[in-house]
Scaffold this motif. Sequence first.
Motif, PDB file in Angstrom:
ATOM      1  N   TYR A 134     -11.514   3.230   9.023  1.00 23.52           N
ATOM      2  CA  TYR A 134     -10.895   1.941   8.678  1.00 23.52           C
ATOM      3  C   TYR A 134     -10.129   1.626   9.960  1.00 23.52           C
ATOM      4  O   TYR A 134     -10.134   0.498  10.396  1.00 23.52           O
ATOM      5  CB  TYR A 134      -9.941   1.951   7.419  1.00 23.52           C
ATOM      6  CG  TYR A 134      -8.940   1.102   7.185  1.00 23.52           C
ATOM      7  CD1 TYR A 134      -9.297  -0.450   7.133  1.00 23.52           C
ATOM      8  CD2 TYR A 134      -7.701   1.005   7.500  1.00 23.52           C
ATOM      9  CE1 TYR A 134      -8.606  -1.504   6.894  1.00 23.52           C
ATOM     10  CE2 TYR A 134      -6.832   0.152   7.619  1.00 23.52           C
ATOM     11  CZ  TYR A 134      -7.126  -1.189   7.251  1.00 23.52           C
ATOM     12  OH  TYR A 134      -6.232  -2.426   6.995  1.00 23.52           O
ATOM     13  N   MET A 135      -9.576   2.639  10.565  1.00 29.56           N
ATOM     14  CA  MET A 135      -8.681   2.207  11.712  1.00 29.56           C
ATOM     15  C   MET A 135      -9.517   2.162  12.994  1.00 29.56           C
ATOM     16  O   MET A 135      -9.133   1.929  14.402  1.00 29.56           O
ATOM     17  CB  MET A 135      -7.489   3.513  12.046  1.00 29.56           C
ATOM     18  CG  MET A 135      -6.386   3.143  11.054  1.00 29.56           C
ATOM     19  SD  MET A 135      -5.543   1.719  11.469  1.00 29.56           S
ATOM     20  CE  MET A 135      -4.321   1.871  10.185  1.00 29.56           C
ATOM     21  N   GLY A 136     -10.953   2.374  13.069  1.00 21.35           N
ATOM     22  CA  GLY A 136     -12.012   2.408  13.975  1.00 21.35           C
ATOM     23  C   GLY A 136     -11.916   3.670  14.739  1.00 21.35           C
ATOM     24  O   GLY A 136     -12.618   3.635  15.895  1.00 21.35           O
ATOM     25  N   TRP A 183       0.818  -1.134   0.020  1.00 23.87           N
ATOM     26  CA  TRP A 183      -0.084  -0.061   0.196  1.00 23.87           C
ATOM     27  C   TRP A 183       0.866   1.380  -0.081  1.00 23.87           C
ATOM     28  O   TRP A 183       0.489   2.384  -0.466  1.00 23.87           O
ATOM     29  CB  TRP A 183      -0.833  -0.022   1.118  1.00 23.87           C
ATOM     30  CG  TRP A 183      -2.015  -0.920   0.977  1.00 23.87           C
ATOM     31  CD1 TRP A 183      -2.537  -2.210   1.365  1.00 23.87           C
ATOM     32  CD2 TRP A 183      -3.311  -0.734  -0.054  1.00 23.87           C
ATOM     33  NE1 TRP A 183      -3.533  -2.683   1.196  1.00 23.87           N
ATOM     34  CE2 TRP A 183      -4.079  -1.800   0.073  1.00 23.87           C
ATOM     35  CE3 TRP A 183      -3.504   0.325  -0.869  1.00 23.87           C
ATOM     36  CZ2 TRP A 183      -5.110  -1.986  -0.642  1.00 23.87           C
ATOM     37  CZ3 TRP A 183      -4.634   0.154  -1.744  1.00 23.87           C
ATOM     38  CH2 TRP A 183      -5.423  -0.827  -1.676  1.00 23.87           C
ATOM     39  N   ALA A 224      -2.391   3.604  13.771  1.00 22.06           N
ATOM     40  CA  ALA A 224      -2.252   2.136  13.666  1.00 22.06           C
ATOM     41  C   ALA A 224      -1.612   1.672  14.883  1.00 22.06           C
ATOM     42  O   ALA A 224      -0.689   2.038  15.390  1.00 22.06           O
ATOM     43  CB  ALA A 224      -1.600   1.724  12.322  1.00 22.06           C
ATOM     44  N   LEU A 249      -3.020  -7.682  11.056  1.00 26.97           N
ATOM     45  CA  LEU A 249      -3.509  -6.298  11.545  1.00 26.97           C
ATOM     46  C   LEU A 249      -3.822  -5.134  10.536  1.00 26.97           C
ATOM     47  O   LEU A 249      -3.586  -5.354   9.416  1.00 26.97           O
ATOM     48  CB  LEU A 249      -2.454  -5.655  12.527  1.00 26.97           C
ATOM     49  CG  LEU A 249      -2.055  -6.432  13.690  1.00 26.97           C
ATOM     50  CD1 LEU A 249      -0.765  -5.689  14.555  1.00 26.97           C
ATOM     51  CD2 LEU A 249      -2.971  -6.740  14.783  1.00 26.97           C
ATOM     52  N   LYS A 250      -4.399  -4.265  10.938  1.00 24.10           N
ATOM     53  CA  LYS A 250      -4.748  -3.217   9.845  1.00 24.10           C
ATOM     54  C   LYS A 250      -3.768  -2.229   9.413  1.00 24.10           C
ATOM     55  O   LYS A 250      -2.933  -2.177  10.300  1.00 24.10           O
ATOM     56  CB  LYS A 250      -5.861  -2.275  10.533  1.00 24.10           C
ATOM     57  CG  LYS A 250      -7.392  -2.947  10.938  1.00 24.10           C
ATOM     58  CD  LYS A 250      -8.327  -1.898  11.172  1.00 24.10           C
ATOM     59  CE  LYS A 250      -9.657  -2.487  11.260  1.00 24.10           C
ATOM     60  NZ  LYS A 250     -10.796  -1.694  11.701  1.00 24.10           N
ATOM     61  N   ASP A 251      -3.499  -2.473   8.003  1.00 26.25           N
ATOM     62  CA  ASP A 251      -2.300  -1.791   7.521  1.00 26.25           C
ATOM     63  C   ASP A 251      -2.362  -0.351   7.495  1.00 26.25           C
ATOM     64  O   ASP A 251      -3.500   0.450   7.168  1.00 26.25           O
ATOM     65  CB  ASP A 251      -2.696  -2.266   5.915  1.00 26.25           C
ATOM     66  CG  ASP A 251      -1.265  -1.873   5.478  1.00 26.25           C
ATOM     67  OD1 ASP A 251      -0.485  -0.871   5.477  1.00 26.25           O
ATOM     68  OD2 ASP A 251      -0.599  -2.994   4.508  1.00 26.25           O
ATOM     69  N   ALA A 268      -4.723   2.723   5.396  1.00 28.38           N
ATOM     70  CA  ALA A 268      -5.323   4.048   5.862  1.00 28.38           C
ATOM     71  C   ALA A 268      -4.839   5.281   5.303  1.00 28.38           C
ATOM     72  O   ALA A 268      -5.678   6.338   5.013  1.00 28.38           O
ATOM     73  CB  ALA A 268      -5.147   4.206   7.635  1.00 28.38           C
ATOM     74  N   ARG A 309       1.611  -8.749   7.879  1.00 26.18           N
ATOM     75  CA  ARG A 309       1.210  -7.480   7.522  1.00 26.18           C
ATOM     76  C   ARG A 309      -0.489  -7.672   7.390  1.00 26.18           C
ATOM     77  O   ARG A 309      -1.192  -6.738   7.488  1.00 26.18           O
ATOM     78  CB  ARG A 309       1.438  -7.243   6.025  1.00 26.18           C
ATOM     79  CG  ARG A 309       0.989  -5.883   5.305  1.00 26.18           C
ATOM     80  CD  ARG A 309       1.776  -5.886   3.826  1.00 26.18           C
ATOM     81  NE  ARG A 309       1.063  -6.685   3.145  1.00 26.18           N
ATOM     82  CZ  ARG A 309       0.092  -6.568   2.488  1.00 26.18           C
ATOM     83  NH1 ARG A 309      -0.638  -5.779   2.809  1.00 26.18           N
ATOM     84  NH2 ARG A 309      -0.449  -7.541   1.549  1.00 26.18           N
ATOM     85  N   LYS A 310      -0.908  -8.855   6.889  1.00 21.79           N
ATOM     86  CA  LYS A 310      -2.300  -9.123   6.699  1.00 21.79           C
ATOM     87  C   LYS A 310      -3.150  -9.452   8.091  1.00 21.79           C
ATOM     88  O   LYS A 310      -4.530  -9.376   8.265  1.00 21.79           O
ATOM     89  CB  LYS A 310      -2.448 -10.347   5.929  1.00 21.79           C
ATOM     90  CG  LYS A 310      -1.913 -10.130   4.515  1.00 21.79           C
ATOM     91  CD  LYS A 310      -2.318 -11.451   3.797  1.00 21.79           C
ATOM     92  CE  LYS A 310      -1.783 -11.108   2.290  1.00 21.79           C
ATOM     93  NZ  LYS A 310      -1.794 -12.618   1.495  1.00 21.79           N
TER      94      LYS A 310
END
Length: 384
Positions: free
Chosen positions: A126-128, A18, A170, A106-108, A112, A103-104
């Motif tokens: 996306y990060m909440g 990303w 993140a 946790l949220k990248d 974000a 990498r997959k």
Amino acid sequence: MLDKEPETSGKPSSKEPWLAVNWSMILPGLGHLYAGKPLQGWGIIVTYLALFVLSLFSVITAQETGLIGFGAIALFLLLGFGSWISAYRAAIRNNDSAFENHRKTLKDPWLAVFLSRFVLGAGHLYMGKWILGSILIVAEILTWIYAPGFVFLGLWFVLPFVANHAYQAASDQRKSSKNIILKLFLLLIIAPIALSVIFALAIRSLIVEARYISSGGMEPTLKINDRIVVDKVSYLFQTPKRRDIILFKPTQALKQGGFENAFVKRIIGISGDVVEIKQNVVWLNNQPLQEPYTMSGTTESPSPETCRSNYVTMDVESRPIDPPIPIYLSQPQTIPPDHYLVLGDHRDLSLDSRCWGLVKRSEIIGQATKRFFPFNRIGRLDKK
């Protein structure tokens, strides 16, 4: 929770897919360079810039945009978006499997950043970070509704801070790319401003510029408040032609009258032509000239007094000028080399060659080719 970036089993440093996409958003090909694909990267950069130039010329020239022009524009856009996907795949192709699994999990953070560059607040959602993300999205929507003129200017300055904050939100900020966020943060601030200034100055001085029509001397072809495109490149490879609409600097006679701004008129006579006005008609090389583009269909040969008074006050605010040739065109005039006779389409209002003589080739800035405002009259300026 995985709080450590795993070792990579001796393989080359793994690349953030990303992040590669984010680099490609700045300039297609940069993501491939980051991903370790220099041939692909430079190939995409060169192709993208070539398509940009071809698309630009298809827009500014007097010809219809045509199949080649639309094709270049379509390929330019497709290459831009396609390079994102290609850069993503190039980055993950040689990545260590342990890195990819990590990498997959946790949220990248770079995803974000990517989402934030599309919609302010999307990266936070996306990060909440629901509250902050919602506030940012609402703020952008309100700006589009109530202050659309500030949207792009505001995004230049707000976006880098929002993207950086989304990254910092993140829980997994990998050491291999954590220091890059600062570089990207600074680049997102500096690059748009620097590139805009450089491109604006270079393009306006060398290639094309926009002009605003402030008087009625070219009606009905060009009306007051029209915005036009002026092509500065075509005349480097060809000479101006009859019926071309040109932008030119004030001639010496106009400068004596205090004129400083450029004029827009239509070329009627070129080098070697014999031009005169008789019986309220322009005669070109002993033939009456058919001019469907004029307002009234007739052309009077004004007296010097008219040029000194009405023509000046009706077309442009200035002090009166003395025409270099009294009652110009009342007798046949032969156009000398590298000179052009120009008239406005609204002959009753236009201050033109009838009053102050000819335009030198060196005084021509470029050709007015297309109108881009108002939108209901957008299109090519036909010579008819």
